[in-house]
Design an enzyme around this catalytic site. Structure first.
Site, PDB file in Angstrom:
ATOM      1  N   TYR A  58     -12.120  -2.434  -3.898  1.00 23.16           N
ATOM      2  CA  TYR A  58     -12.663  -2.586  -2.546  1.00 23.16           C
ATOM      3  C   TYR A  58     -14.193  -2.490  -2.525  1.00 23.16           C
ATOM      4  CZ  TYR A  58      -8.198  -2.724   0.004  1.00 23.16           C
ATOM      5  OH  TYR A  58      -6.983  -3.113   0.527  1.00 23.16           O
TER       6      TYR A  58
ATOM      7  N   GLU B 104      -8.993 -10.816  -8.280  1.00 20.40           N
ATOM      8  CA  GLU B 104      -8.079  -9.695  -8.040  1.00 20.40           C
ATOM      9  C   GLU B 104      -6.858  -9.782  -8.962  1.00 20.40           C
ATOM     10  OE1 GLU B 104      -9.480  -9.175  -3.372  1.00 20.40           O
ATOM     11  OE2 GLU B 104      -7.450  -9.895  -3.786  1.00 20.40           O
TER      12      GLU B 104
ATOM     13  N   ASN C 105      -2.227   0.022   6.786  1.00 20.21           N
ATOM     14  CA  ASN C 105      -1.715  -1.230   7.355  1.00 20.21           C
ATOM     15  C   ASN C 105      -0.849  -2.020   6.356  1.00 20.21           C
ATOM     16  OD1 ASN C 105      -3.744  -2.103   5.712  1.00 20.21           O
ATOM     17  ND2 ASN C 105      -4.917  -3.154   7.287  1.00 20.21           N
TER      18      ASN C 105
ATOM     19  N   HIS D 125      -2.212  -5.668   1.413  1.00 22.70           N
ATOM     20  CA  HIS D 125      -3.457  -6.377   1.147  1.00 22.70           C
ATOM     21  C   HIS D 125      -3.111  -7.801   0.743  1.00 22.70           C
ATOM     22  CE1 HIS D 125      -7.281  -7.594  -0.637  1.00 22.70           C
ATOM     23  NE2 HIS D 125      -6.547  -8.107  -1.615  1.00 22.70           N
TER      24      HIS D 125
ATOM     25  N   LYS E   2       0.830  -1.212   0.000  1.00 28.64           N
ATOM     26  CA  LYS E   2       0.000   0.000   0.000  1.00 28.64           C
ATOM     27  C   LYS E   2       0.869   1.269   0.000  1.00 28.64           C
ATOM     28  CE  LYS E   2      -3.934  -2.344   2.187  1.00 28.64           C
ATOM     29  NZ  LYS E   2      -4.938  -2.315   3.290  1.00 28.64           N
TER      30      LYS E   2
HETATM   31  P1  IDP Z   1      -7.923  -7.042   5.450  1.00 27.76           P
HETATM   32  O1  IDP Z   1      -7.106  -6.072   4.615  1.00 27.76           O
HETATM   33  O2  IDP Z   1      -7.163  -7.540   6.637  1.00 27.76           O
HETATM   34  O3  IDP Z   1      -8.537  -8.150   4.640  1.00 27.76           O
HETATM   35  P2  IDP Z   1     -10.572  -5.821   5.505  1.00 27.76           P
HETATM   36  O4  IDP Z   1     -11.550  -5.956   6.625  1.00 27.76           O
HETATM   37  O5  IDP Z   1     -10.850  -6.555   4.237  1.00 27.76           O
HETATM   38  O6  IDP Z   1      -9.124  -6.186   6.086  1.00 27.76           O
HETATM   39  O7  IDP Z   1     -10.458  -4.260   5.208  1.00 27.76           O
HETATM   40  C1  IDP Z   1      -9.827  -3.801   4.030  1.00 27.76           C
HETATM   41  C2  IDP Z   1      -8.927  -2.631   4.368  1.00 27.76           C
HETATM   42  O8  IDP Z   1      -9.733  -1.528   4.794  1.00 27.76           O
HETATM   43  C3  IDP Z   1      -7.965  -2.856   5.542  1.00 27.76           C
HETATM   44  O9  IDP Z   1      -6.796  -3.537   5.183  1.00 27.76           O
HETATM   45  C4  IDP Z   1      -7.686  -1.433   5.977  1.00 27.76           C
HETATM   46  O10 IDP Z   1      -6.723  -0.786   5.128  1.00 27.76           O
HETATM   47  C5  IDP Z   1      -9.027  -0.767   5.768  1.00 27.76           C
HETATM   48  N1  IDP Z   1      -9.829  -0.772   7.005  1.00 27.76           N
HETATM   49  C6  IDP Z   1     -10.500  -1.808   7.561  1.00 27.76           C
HETATM   50  N2  IDP Z   1     -11.127  -1.445   8.703  1.00 27.76           N
HETATM   51  C7  IDP Z   1     -10.863  -0.122   8.864  1.00 27.76           C
HETATM   52  C8  IDP Z   1     -11.218   0.838   9.863  1.00 27.76           C
HETATM   53  O11 IDP Z   1     -11.930   0.549  10.830  1.00 27.76           O
HETATM   54  N3  IDP Z   1     -10.720   2.096   9.691  1.00 27.76           N
HETATM   55  C9  IDP Z   1      -9.941   2.451   8.626  1.00 27.76           C
HETATM   56  N4  IDP Z   1      -9.593   1.583   7.668  1.00 27.76           N
HETATM   57  C10 IDP Z   1     -10.020   0.308   7.779  1.00 27.76           C
HETATM   58 MG    MG Z   2      -9.986  -8.110   3.159  1.00 20.65          MG
END
Ligand code: IDP
Ligand code: MG
Length: 140
Positions: A51, A128, A114, A117, A11
């Protein structure tokens, strides 16, 4: 166990801090092979499509902003059990909850930024990879 492929994104927080090599080293140390890779700057439309499953979530706007804030590196990774293996190597979505040694524990800045992905299932991995790579760009 069969050889499997998963889709990965490094990212914008990774490219901004010049950590693409460090994250790739963690990926390769885990036994995953980078069989396709390119650096792209996602458009808003591409990020919204990618997304789309999160469209109704309160963080969707923030997520699209974050994913389009700078370049990313999109990748296809190959290995035994690659989808689950990469999720394990990535660590929990919230870096505060990620296990020691995982990519997110080492590098992530926040729940949003974070660092990586990884696909969550075989169907999403195939979709994807197909969104970002032509067949002849995948070289195992
Ligand atoms: P993942 O990436 O671990 O699969 P997902 O629930 O699919 O997690 O969420 C996709 C992405 O959305 C996350 O990696 C993160 O960058 C962002 N995200 C998820 N939850 C939050 C939140 O509560 N606040 C801000 N960004 C979030
Ligand atoms: Mg996810």
């Amino acid at each position: 166990m069969a050889l499997e492929r998963t889709f990965s994104i490094l990212k914008p927080d990774v490219t901004r801090r010049n950590l693409t090599g460090a994250v790739n080293a963690a990926i390769e140390a885990a036994g995953l092979r980078i069989v396709a890779q390119k650096r792209v700057h996602m458009t808003r439309g591409q990020a919204e499509t990618f997304y789309g499953v999160h469209r109704e979530r309160p963080f969707f706007g923030e997520l699209v902003e974050m994913m389009t804030a700078g370049p990313v590196v999109v990748q296809a990774l190959e290995g035994e059990n690659a989808i689950a293996k990469y999720r394990e190597v990535m660590g929990a979505t919230n870096p505060e909850k990620a296990a020691a040694g995982t990519i997110r524990k080492q590098f992530a800045l926040s729940m949003g930024e974070n660092s990586v992905h990884g696909s969550d299932a075989p169907e999403t991995a195939a979709q994807e990879i197909a969104q970002w790579f032509a067949g002849n760009e995948l070289v195992g």
